[in-house]
Design a protein around this motif. Structure first.
Motif, PDB file in Angstrom:
ATOM      1  N   UNK A 150     -50.087  55.719 -17.748  1.00 53.06           N
ATOM      2  CA  UNK A 150     -49.199  56.573 -18.555  1.00 53.06           C
ATOM      3  C   UNK A 150     -48.590  55.774 -19.690  1.00 53.06           C
ATOM      4  N   UNK A 151     -48.565  56.411 -20.864  1.00 50.79           N
ATOM      5  CA  UNK A 151     -47.805  55.877 -21.998  1.00 50.79           C
ATOM      6  C   UNK A 151     -46.532  56.709 -22.073  1.00 50.79           C
ATOM      7  N   UNK A 152     -45.375  56.044 -22.064  1.00 54.05           N
ATOM      8  CA  UNK A 152     -44.092  56.755 -21.926  1.00 54.05           C
ATOM      9  C   UNK A 152     -43.130  56.332 -23.036  1.00 54.05           C
ATOM     10  N   UNK A 153     -42.572  57.313 -23.736  1.00 58.92           N
ATOM     11  CA  UNK A 153     -41.523  57.062 -24.731  1.00 58.92           C
ATOM     12  C   UNK A 153     -40.183  57.370 -24.085  1.00 58.92           C
ATOM     13  N   UNK A 154     -39.266  56.415 -24.088  1.00 52.15           N
ATOM     14  CA  UNK A 154     -37.922  56.616 -23.519  1.00 52.15           C
ATOM     15  C   UNK A 154     -36.941  56.806 -24.674  1.00 52.15           C
ATOM     16  N   UNK A 155     -36.191  57.900 -24.629  1.00 51.00           N
ATOM     17  CA  UNK A 155     -35.274  58.226 -25.729  1.00 51.00           C
ATOM     18  C   UNK A 155     -34.070  58.982 -25.197  1.00 51.00           C
ATOM     19  N   UNK A 156     -32.969  58.921 -25.968  1.00 44.63           N
ATOM     20  CA  UNK A 156     -31.803  59.753 -25.640  1.00 44.63           C
ATOM     21  C   UNK A 156     -31.904  61.124 -26.307  1.00 44.63           C
ATOM     22  N   UNK A 157     -32.905  61.297 -27.182  1.00 50.14           N
ATOM     23  CA  UNK A 157     -33.009  62.523 -27.969  1.00 50.14           C
ATOM     24  C   UNK A 157     -33.853  63.574 -27.246  1.00 50.14           C
ATOM     25  N   UNK A 158     -33.385  64.831 -27.214  1.00 53.26           N
ATOM     26  CA  UNK A 158     -34.113  65.884 -26.483  1.00 53.26           C
ATOM     27  C   UNK A 158     -35.176  66.582 -27.334  1.00 53.26           C
ATOM     28  N   UNK A 159     -35.908  65.801 -28.136  1.00 56.43           N
ATOM     29  CA  UNK A 159     -36.850  66.385 -29.095  1.00 56.43           C
ATOM     30  C   UNK A 159     -38.261  66.416 -28.505  1.00 56.43           C
ATOM     31  N   UNK A 160     -38.450  67.302 -27.538  1.00 61.66           N
ATOM     32  CA  UNK A 160     -39.686  67.321 -26.749  1.00 61.66           C
ATOM     33  C   UNK A 160     -40.924  67.571 -27.606  1.00 61.66           C
ATOM     34  N   UNK A 161     -40.860  68.497 -28.555  1.00 58.61           N
ATOM     35  CA  UNK A 161     -42.049  68.808 -29.356  1.00 58.61           C
ATOM     36  C   UNK A 161     -42.409  67.639 -30.286  1.00 58.61           C
ATOM     37  N   UNK A 162     -41.402  67.014 -30.855  1.00 58.82           N
ATOM     38  CA  UNK A 162     -41.650  65.867 -31.731  1.00 58.82           C
ATOM     39  C   UNK A 162     -42.326  64.733 -30.964  1.00 58.82           C
ATOM     40  N   UNK A 163     -41.753  64.355 -29.808  1.00 58.95           N
ATOM     41  CA  UNK A 163     -42.280  63.195 -29.088  1.00 58.95           C
ATOM     42  C   UNK A 163     -43.632  63.491 -28.440  1.00 58.95           C
ATOM     43  N   UNK A 164     -43.859  64.729 -28.021  1.00 58.67           N
ATOM     44  CA  UNK A 164     -45.188  65.075 -27.513  1.00 58.67           C
ATOM     45  C   UNK A 164     -46.228  65.006 -28.629  1.00 58.67           C
ATOM     46  N   UNK A 165     -45.837  65.377 -29.847  1.00 61.28           N
ATOM     47  CA  UNK A 165     -46.739  65.284 -31.002  1.00 61.28           C
ATOM     48  C   UNK A 165     -47.059  63.817 -31.300  1.00 61.28           C
ATOM     49  N   UNK A 166     -46.027  62.968 -31.237  1.00 55.70           N
ATOM     50  CA  UNK A 166     -46.236  61.524 -31.447  1.00 55.70           C
ATOM     51  C   UNK A 166     -47.234  60.992 -30.420  1.00 55.70           C
ATOM     52  N   UNK A 167     -47.037  61.361 -29.141  1.00 53.62           N
ATOM     53  CA  UNK A 167     -47.922  60.859 -28.080  1.00 53.62           C
ATOM     54  C   UNK A 167     -49.361  61.346 -28.254  1.00 53.62           C
ATOM     55  N   UNK A 168     -49.517  62.600 -28.675  1.00 52.92           N
ATOM     56  CA  UNK A 168     -50.878  63.125 -28.911  1.00 52.92           C
ATOM     57  C   UNK A 168     -51.587  62.303 -29.982  1.00 52.92           C
ATOM     58  N   UNK A 169     -50.807  61.821 -30.938  1.00 49.55           N
ATOM     59  CA  UNK A 169     -51.368  61.053 -32.034  1.00 49.55           C
ATOM     60  C   UNK A 169     -51.711  59.618 -31.618  1.00 49.55           C
TER      61      UNK A 169
END
Length: 586
Positions: A150-169
């Motif tokens: 798993x590649x995991x981004x840890x953040x305090x920000x609740x920006x699920x669509x943004x971070x899922x887009x980043x991970x897809x990329x």
């Protein structure tokens, strides 16, 4: 930018070539990593070790100080724990408590950012989000026969669509190229502008530019400002994201289509809810959809989009020695069907698919029916809704399915329905609470601001006859009972505390305006030097308080008050002038 006092100040990738020392919205000089840490805490790679089990293999920045407890939570929450298989690539998110006793990292430039966010997007400093891209493929060269990572981004920000887009990329490329690629990704993120609400932000990430706009508290609820494409360059592709935080609402609610209004009531009342799903993707999306359905109100209790038996709060949340807590849990492990069968409201969902046919009517089931692990999808509860069912929204969405209306359009209709329902419910409370504010004529420049009147449940109930939700909602039902229940909930407590704070700040701001309208120099000439010095110090404190607490004061009021202070000081003897000019910040 002043990054402060914390173990988290460490989260700094190496310097980026050509990076400017400061940028718009940051104010002060930037250190390497400041941009990165405004968006993320760290990036983790979690793998499976035959001897150790799940383990964090890589963390970037390498000196990110996650505690052992936090690392353990990340390990277990980054892998599916069900028998569903999840072959291929899976994306989901989780939320976990930060370790207690940690100092909070405060970046002065981010205070303004958080202040301008809608209440439901404000950071909760007690929690982190984890955004996961999990890959499981057959690999005969490995002992277990599978590659699992798993590649995991840890953040305090609740920006699920943004971070899922980043991970897809980035994730597919990472699995091919490994650590050097990850370092390049973090360098890209460290070039991002600050997450300022209301601005069109251009976020470069590995060859593309994501264009996003974070909502502000000043946006009209229910509206989304479209991010327009601009001319793209030959070297980089621009991708406009329609949202940073929203999930596909209709897709998530489709399995419980006929019970959306009852679920809205349960979420608003802060009732304990568990979502039993076949995979972390379905579980996390459904929990986030539930939390968002009471927007623009903030869901004030805890919620876990994906929760496992290894979670550090497992015992706390599953004990039978006390009533289930006000929390929404998303689970996939069949073990929870037994562990949580005493919970009052259970949502059981099957695989979420884009609906191509009209969903079938599913009755609410009694909890006693949830005995076996293969229980059918549905809502298991003995709860009786306070409001009569709105058949119109069901018909409207069913018609959309029949006419093959796009899922995005269905989600817009559903989001508007929830918004109107929530606004009809909250407007009478807003109106009553506004009446607790003292009259402006009672505010004196020379006395502390008057107190707000106490909230009286019975007085509020009396207002409902003439100014209740019937003014804006066609729904009938036991609105009075619904409000009585809500007034005991964590969501009311959180909402009312926020309103109280806002009104107290408004009173402080009105008193500052009253002070500005006085002839303070004339006052000082009629009083002793000691009294005048005392006034100057108090006025300086008022200015500092207004800045520190972000009081809703007009800029010209602050300037006027500063001019009053300056003119009073200049009328004093030289020795006192020197002392007062050095005292505090003017």
């Amino acid at each position: 930018m002043a990054a402060v006092e914390d173990e988290e100040e460490q989260a700094r990738p190496g310097p980026v070539a050509g990076q400017e020392a400061a940028g718009p919205g940051w104010g002060l000089a930037l250190l390497p990593g400041d941009r990165f840490s405004a968006w993320m805490q760290c990036v983790c790679v979690v793998g499976f070790d035959l001897e150790l089990g799940q383990a964090v293999e890589v963390t970037y920045p390498q000196n990110s100080k996650l505690t052992d407890k936090e690392k353990t939570n990340i390990c277990y929450l980054s892998f599916p724990d069900s028998n569903a298989g999840c072959l291929g690539d899976t994306q989901f998110c989780f939320r976990f408590r930060r370790s207690s006793g940690r100092k909070l990292s405060v970046h002065c430039h981010l205070d303004q950012v958080d202040r301008d966010l809608p209440i439901y997007l404000k950071k909760d400093s007690a929690y982190y989000y984890g955004y996961v891209y999990f890959r499981q493929v057959r690999d005969k060269t490995l002992k277990r026969g599978y590659f699992q990572k798993s590649l995991v981004l840890i953040s305090k920000l609740p920006y699920v669509h943004l971070f899922h887009t980043v991970l897809k990329q980035i994730a597919p490329e990472y699995f091919k190229k490994s650590e050097p690629f990850l370092e390049a990704v973090c360098s890209d993120v460290d070039r991002w502008p600050p997450p300022i609400p209301g601005k069109i932000l251009q976020l470069p990430i590995m060859g593309i530019i994501m264009k996003v706009r974070i909502p502000t508290c000043h946006d009209k609820p229910g509206t989304t400002q479209i991010v327009q494409f601009t001319q793209q360059t030959d070297s980089q592709i621009a991708v406009a994201l329609p949202t940073v935080h929203e999930v596909d609402l209709f897709r998530c609610f489709c399995p419980v289509f006929f019970h959306i209004q009852m679920l809205w009531e349960l979420v608003l009342l802060g009732e304990p809810l568990v979502v039993m799903a076949p995979s972390p993707s379905e579980s996390s999306e459904t929990v986030l959809a539930l939390v968002s359905c009471i927007s623009p109100l903030k869901y004030c209790s805890d919620f876990r989009p994906y929760f496992t038996i290894h979670d550090s709060e497992f015992k706390e949340y599953t004990t039978r020695t006390q009533a289930p807590p006000s929390v929404i849990l998303g689970v996939t492990n069949p073990f929870f069907a037994k562990t949580l069968q005493h919970w009052p409201h259970i949502i059981r969902i099957g695989d979420i698919k884009l609906p191509g046919e009209v969903p079938k009517q599913v009755k609410v089931k009694k909890l006693k029916n949830l005995k076996t692990l293969d229980s059918k999808p549905g809502v298991y509860t003995s709860y009786k809704p306070y409001l009569n069912k709105d058949e119109e929204i069901i018909k409207q969405l069913q018609k959309g399915v029949q006419q093959k209306r796009p899922a995005e359009a269905q989600s817009v209709i559903l989001r508007r329905y929830f918004l109107e329902l929530t606004q009809s419910f909250i407007i009478p409370l807003e109106r009553y609470v506004a009446s607790l504010m003292p009259l402006q004529k009672s505010i004196s420049p020379w006395k502390s601001p008057p107190q707000l009147r106490q909230f009286s449940q019975e007085d509020f109930m009396k207002t409902l006859e003439k100014a209740g939700p019937q003014l804006t909602s066609r729904l009938k039902g036991d609105w009075i009972g619904f409000y009585r229940h809500f007034l005991k909930s964590p969501n009311f407590d959180g909402w009312f505390r926020t309103r109280q704070k806002e009104m107290m700040q408004k009173l402080e701001a009105l008193q500052l305006e009253a002070l500005c309208n006085e002839d303070l120099l004339f006052w000082s000439q009629k009083h002793t030097e000691v009294e005048t010095v005392d006034l100057v110090l108090k006025l300086k404190n008022k200015l500092l308080q207004a800045d520190r607490e972000h009081l809703p004061v007009k800029p010209d009021t602050m300037q006027k008050l500063q001019m009053h202070i300056d003119s009073i000081i200049l009328a004093l003897p030289d020795d006192l002038q020197d002392i007062l000019l050095k005292t505090g910040t003017t």
